[in-house]
Design a protein around this motif. Structure first.
Motif, short mmCIF file in Angstrom:
data_model
loop_
_atom_site.label_atom_id
_atom_site.label_comp_id
_atom_site.label_asym_id
_atom_site.label_seq_id
_atom_site.Cartn_x
_atom_site.Cartn_y
_atom_site.Cartn_z
N ALA A 266 -40.69 -30.31 -36.04
CA ALA A 266 -39.15 -30.14 -36.20
C ALA A 266 -38.96 -30.65 -37.63
CB ALA A 266 -38.55 -30.92 -35.47
N ARG B 249 -29.35 -28.99 -34.11
CA ARG B 249 -30.26 -29.19 -33.64
C ARG B 249 -31.14 -28.86 -33.31
NH1 ARG B 249 -30.51 -30.11 -27.05
NH2 ARG B 249 -31.14 -27.78 -27.49
N GLU C 148 -35.86 -28.67 -32.90
CA GLU C 148 -36.33 -29.97 -31.56
C GLU C 148 -37.65 -28.69 -31.76
OE1 GLU C 148 -35.58 -29.52 -27.23
OE2 GLU C 148 -34.09 -28.50 -27.77
N ARG D 124 -36.56 -34.03 -31.49
CA ARG D 124 -35.45 -33.73 -31.52
C ARG D 124 -34.72 -34.41 -32.65
NH1 ARG D 124 -32.14 -32.79 -25.91
NH2 ARG D 124 -33.72 -31.31 -24.90
#
Length: 284
Positions: free
Chosen positions: A73, A146, A148, A153
């Motif tokens: 991520a 966000r 992820e 995350r």
């Protein structure tokens, strides 16, 4: 003569109201919303710019992986930030924050700055186009995103140069923007749907128009919001209040009656019943 551009804009907006949420193209819909306030402007060149950023993020991500970065991520976020913030210079507009240009995606692209929700929308569009897991969260007064992957995350703030946010940052942001006594809630970490992001953008416009007492324009904004989200019954109350403010009594009665039928409990119905009674009495 039929205006093909206007037809296209209306088609996009009407489709957004009936498509499944995951089928909505965020940027195309936001451009169509912006075009309503920009008569005669074609959205094609703005769509091309957005597609260019999508393509360049993919190239940047591949390059980072080739250079040894982990496929995680953090690398995805680095690729998006490099293109949107670093290369094209998109940033939050802190100096003229209340300017309605900041929630018109056409003007955001032209000016390279906007409100949290409009800058976040760019990140969402570009990230989702890669098939990555990216979402705006249900955080009050400011859009936090966000990203992820494989259990990792990362929360970040698109408005502030993609700043990565820890729990302490989220708490401080909440206290600064909402109240010194405010505390984080699990609800604030719930992902917003694409439709909710678009409604949040339009709600920014509606509130500023109401503050400026431009009720005619506010009515039109709510009407567009209803096209985007026909199932959101609370928009009927907004429409009723604004129709009453703009002396459209019969239209106000229609939407308030529908709101009362659809509102789930008496507490939700109370204000609408009072307003409906006042409007009917004014007609006698």
């Amino acid at each position: 003569m039929v205006d093909a551009n206007l037809q296209n804009i209306n088609f996009i907006l009407d489709q957004a109201g009936i498509l499944k949420d995951e089928e909505i193209n965020l940027a195309n819909t936001a451009l169509a919303l912006a075009a309503l306030d920009s008569p005669g402007i074609s959205i094609e060149r703005y769509q091309h710019h957005l597609q260019t950023m999508v393509d360049e993020v993919l190239l940047r991500h591949n390059l980072l992986i080739e250079e040894g970065a982990k496929d995680d991520a953090a690398t995805q976020l680095a690729a998006i930030k490099h293109i949107i913030a670093d290369k094209y210079g998109y940033e939050g507009d802190s100096e003229t924050y209340e300017d309605l240009q900041n929630v018109n995606l056409i003007r955001v692209i032209e000016r390279r700055k906007g409100m949290p929700v409009s800058i976040a929308l760019l990140y969402l569009h570009v990230g989702l186009a890669q098939g990555w897991s990216l979402a705006a969260l249900n955080f009050p007064a400011h859009v936090v995103c966000r990203i992820e992957k494989d259990g990792q995350r990362i929360l970040f703030d698109p408005f502030n140069q993609c700043k990565v946010l820890q729990a302490a940052d989220m708490r401080q942001l909440l206290k600064t923007l909402v109240s010194p006594k405010a505390e984080l809630s699990a609800d604030y970490y719930i992902p917003s749907s694409r439709r909710e992001v678009l409604i949040r953008m339009q709600n920014n416009i509606k509130l500023r128009l109401i503050e400026g007492e431009d009720y005619e324009a506010a009515v039109k904004t709510v009407e567009v919001m209803r096209r985007l989200d026909p199932q959101e019954y609370r928009l009927l109350l907004d429409a009723g209040v604004l129709y009453a403010r703009t002396n459209q009594a019969l239209a106000a009665i229609d939407v308030l009656e529908e709101y009362i039928d659809r509102a789930p409990n008496p507490e939700d119905q109370y204000d609408a019943l009072i307003l409906l009674k006042q409007i009917r009495e004014s007609l006698n």
